[in-house]
Design a protein around this motif. Structure first.
Motif, short mmCIF file in Angstrom:
data_model
loop_
_atom_site.label_atom_id
_atom_site.label_comp_id
_atom_site.label_asym_id
_atom_site.label_seq_id
_atom_site.Cartn_x
_atom_site.Cartn_y
_atom_site.Cartn_z
N ALA A 77 -54.93 15.23 14.71
CA ALA A 77 -54.41 15.57 16.04
C ALA A 77 -54.06 17.04 16.11
O ALA A 77 -53.60 17.64 15.13
N HIS A 78 -54.27 17.60 17.30
CA HIS A 78 -53.99 19.02 17.57
C HIS A 78 -53.11 19.09 18.82
O HIS A 78 -53.42 18.48 19.85
N LEU A 79 -52.00 19.81 18.71
CA LEU A 79 -51.11 20.00 19.85
C LEU A 79 -50.73 21.47 19.95
O LEU A 79 -50.54 22.14 18.94
N LEU A 80 -50.61 21.95 21.18
CA LEU A 80 -50.05 23.26 21.45
C LEU A 80 -48.84 23.03 22.35
O LEU A 80 -48.98 22.56 23.48
N ALA A 81 -47.65 23.32 21.83
CA ALA A 81 -46.41 23.00 22.54
C ALA A 81 -45.71 24.29 22.96
O ALA A 81 -45.75 25.30 22.24
N LEU A 189 -39.53 25.01 14.96
CA LEU A 189 -40.57 25.00 13.92
C LEU A 189 -40.11 24.24 12.69
O LEU A 189 -40.83 23.39 12.15
N GLU A 190 -38.91 24.53 12.22
CA GLU A 190 -38.40 23.90 11.00
C GLU A 190 -38.18 22.40 11.20
O GLU A 190 -38.52 21.59 10.32
N ILE A 191 -37.65 22.01 12.34
CA ILE A 191 -37.39 20.59 12.59
C ILE A 191 -38.70 19.82 12.71
O ILE A 191 -38.84 18.72 12.16
N ILE A 192 -39.69 20.40 13.41
CA ILE A 192 -41.00 19.75 13.52
C ILE A 192 -41.61 19.59 12.14
O ILE A 192 -42.17 18.54 11.80
N ARG A 193 -41.49 20.64 11.32
CA ARG A 193 -42.05 20.57 9.96
C ARG A 193 -41.38 19.46 9.16
O ARG A 193 -42.05 18.69 8.45
N ARG A 194 -40.06 19.35 9.25
CA ARG A 194 -39.35 18.31 8.50
C ARG A 194 -39.73 16.92 8.98
O ARG A 194 -39.89 15.99 8.19
N ARG A 195 -39.88 16.75 10.29
CA ARG A 195 -40.23 15.44 10.82
C ARG A 195 -41.64 15.02 10.40
O ARG A 195 -41.87 13.87 10.03
N LYS A 228 -47.24 13.15 19.03
CA LYS A 228 -46.19 13.46 20.01
C LYS A 228 -44.98 12.53 19.83
O LYS A 228 -43.84 12.94 20.01
N ASP A 229 -45.25 11.28 19.47
CA ASP A 229 -44.15 10.35 19.24
C ASP A 229 -43.28 10.79 18.06
O ASP A 229 -42.07 10.58 18.04
N ILE A 230 -43.92 11.41 17.06
CA ILE A 230 -43.18 11.84 15.87
C ILE A 230 -42.32 13.06 16.19
O ILE A 230 -41.14 13.12 15.85
N ILE A 231 -42.92 14.04 16.86
CA ILE A 231 -42.19 15.30 17.06
C ILE A 231 -41.50 15.38 18.42
O ILE A 231 -40.61 16.21 18.60
N MET A 372 -39.73 20.32 24.91
CA MET A 372 -41.05 20.87 24.63
C MET A 372 -42.04 20.36 25.66
O MET A 372 -42.03 19.19 26.02
N THR A 373 -42.90 21.27 26.13
CA THR A 373 -43.99 20.90 27.02
C THR A 373 -45.30 21.06 26.26
O THR A 373 -45.57 22.11 25.68
N PHE A 374 -46.11 20.00 26.25
CA PHE A 374 -47.37 20.05 25.51
C PHE A 374 -48.47 20.56 26.43
O PHE A 374 -48.88 19.89 27.39
#
Length: 553
Positions: A77-81, A189-195, A228-231, A372-374
């Motif tokens: 999956a690829h997302l730009l947020a 960034l850090e929180i998304i990485r940890r999740r 998206k459900d994860i982050i 966040m808006t994707f």
């Protein structure tokens, strides 16, 4: 005369052997990947006979580092947020209101009563009862300002205070907004990485793009919706005082309050104070557990600051309901029965075991600092990734085979030496990628194909130079020696300029461009090594053994 010291020969062969050994796991990719996954699961405490059997598929004494496959090869999956940094301004103003109120309270004789009025997001408006005391009120509020702790904001304060009639207007300063934006995106960034790391995906790409955007690429995940459900779950936990409870979804909350629904009781709405007593940011731990009735729950513990605030509030409000709010939904609203010191407690609700476990993971990872808006989302199926791998294999094999045939036909025995060096070059390249944990993308495969052509380019320069030297009636030993010496400058010039290009692509590019730059840069290093050292060593060893009077290149 042709001569290479023994220690140099040993070092060259040692480097080649290391490259072959390090690249070997990639030839058994599925088996080694299964071994690595099994070892990780066993180390996490999930031992079983099946995992032990899977781990035994690859010898533990051999290297297990693999070249990671990028999104376009593995699928994912690829997302730009886009981070809504302005959300933080409103939160800051909400948190500032109690401080302003408490600071003006001792000045009641001068400024009169203090009341908050409706204001735009990111702005705090306070009306004072005595307009004649405005100068004193502004002075007190400005005393709450703090210096900005960034290089770009040296000498500036975090808030600006203005007036409009009998209203004090407080906003964040421009320098503080810039600093807040940067902190917000870094924290996101850090929180998304940890999740994402908590889910166990392999080699995700999470990087900042521009001022407020984040690129997220996760190979091996099912879909963009799953990512998206994860982050996208903010898991913003707050503990708020309850003002009232009712069933009217349109009830007026009042200034400083907000109306939120109950997660457990459908049709029930709570009016709570907007400013929380404690937030999830002050949590130090959250673990899935079971309550006294055996139902799934989550145990939590606050840090020192949170524990003090939580303890003080429960001490002063015994008998009052206290709302535990997750993402603007009341998941529990227990009545405070007694003072709760120590800063620990339990969140109960209608959870399943899986939901309580996921909630604990999200709370430990922390709350996203802003919404966040994707802007862009894309799912790449694994079959498309496999098609890319197959196409890349065919392209590499065709290029590799064509180069081998060309070199053998054009330069005879010397061409065969170049082909041996070319094979070692590919092994060294994959060995370096495995050692560095590099990610191979489809453009990266293009970089490997380009490396194959560039690797023989240096040998072509050397061999053509040797041909020129042979025409001057020099002996074969002297012709070989001069061929390598005089071709060296041209080889270095050509490869250094290409290497600089690879560095620029890596620094300025992102995603697949970086993948191409990495394989190109490493390919230049390995091709120069094999052309200058490996091919020369093969030629010298052959010459020492045969001692030919003439040679044909």
């Amino acid at each position: 005369m042709l001569h290479i010291d023994l220690w140099k020969r040993a070092l060259i062969w040692l480097v080649c052997a290391a490259g072959i050994v390090l690249s070997m796991p990639n030839a058994f990719y599925t088996r080694v990947e299964g071994h690595n996954d099994a070892i990780a699961a066993i180390e996490a405490g999930n031992d079983s006979p099946e995992l032990q059997a899977q781990a035994a598929q690859w010898p533990s004494w051999l290297p297990t580092d693999l070249v990671n496959l990028g999104l376009d090869l593995r699928g994912g999956a690829h997302l730009l947020a886009e981070v809504q940094v302005s959300d933080v301004y409103a939160t800051r103003m909400e948190a500032l209101w109690p401080d302003v109120r408490d600071a003006l309270r001792p000045e009641r004789d001068a400024v009169g009563g203090v009341r908050r009025v409706q204001s735009a997001p990111g702005e705090l408006r306070v009306r004072i009862g005595n307009p004649d005391g405005m100068a004193r009120a502004v002075e007190v509020v400005r005393g709450l300002a703090r210096p900005i702790q960034t290089l770009s904001g040296v000498g500036a304060n975090d808030i600006e205070v203005g007036t409009e009639g009998d209203i004090i207007i407080v906003t964040l300063s421009e320098a503080e907004q810039q600093a807040t934006d940067d902190r917000t995106v870094r924290q996101a960034l850090e929180i998304i990485r940890r999740r994402i790391d908590a889910v166990g995906t392999r080699e995700p790409t999470i990087q900042r793009q521009g001022a407020d955007r984040i690129l997220i690429q996760v190979p091996g995940i099912g879909s963009a919706t799953e990512l998206k459900d994860i982050i996208g779950t903010t898991a913003q936990l707050t503990f708020n005082p309850v003002v009232s409870r009712g069933t009217d979804p349109d009830a007026r909350a009042g200034t400083g309050n907000k109306l939120v629904p109950s997660l457990d009781e459908e049709g029930t709405y709570y009016t709570i104070e907007s400013n929380p007593v404690v937030t999830g940011e002050e949590l130090t731990d959250a673990q899935p557990a079971f309550d006294q009735n055996g139902r799934p729950a989550v145990n939590f513990r606050f840090n020192t600051s949170g524990a003090r605030k939580f303890g003080d509030y429960t001490r002063d409000n015994i008998g009052q309901p206290f709302a535990i709010v997750l993402d603007d939904e009341v998941i529990s609203a227990p009545v405070i029965q007694s003072h709760i010191p120590g800063g620990s407690g339990i969140i109960t609700g209608r959870f399943t075991v899986e939901e309580s476990t996921n909630l604990a993971v999200l709370l430990r990872a922390g709350a996203l600092p802003a919404g966040m808006t994707f802007l862009e989302e894309r799912t790449i199926g694994p079959e498309l990734g496999q098609d890319s791998i197959d196409a890349g294999k065919i392209a590499t094999a065709v290029a590799f085979g064509a180069v081998l045939i060309f070199m053998a036909l054009s330069y005879g025995l010397f061409g065969i030496f170049a082909n041996i060096a070319l094979i070692l070059n590919i092994a060294l390249l994959f060995g370096l990628l495995s050692l560095l944990g590099g990610t191979l993308t489809l453009p990266g495969i293009a970089g490997i194909v380009l490396t194959v052509g560039m690797a023989v380019d240096a040998n072509v320069l050397i061999f053509e130079r040797i041909r020129e030297e042979l025409k001057t009636a020099r002996g074969p030993a002297r012709a070989i020696e001069l061929g390598y010496e005089k071709a060296l400058s041209a080889i270095l010039d050509a490869n250094i300029t290409t290497f600089i290009t690879a560095i620029i692509l890596f620094v300025m590019g992102s995603g697949p461009v970086r993948g191409f730059a990495i394989t190109l840069g490493l390919g230049i290093v390995t091709s120069v090594f094999t052309a200058i050292f490996v091919t020369r060593l093969l030629v010298v060893m052959w010459f020492e053994r045969r001692r030919p009077k003439t040679i044909e290149v």
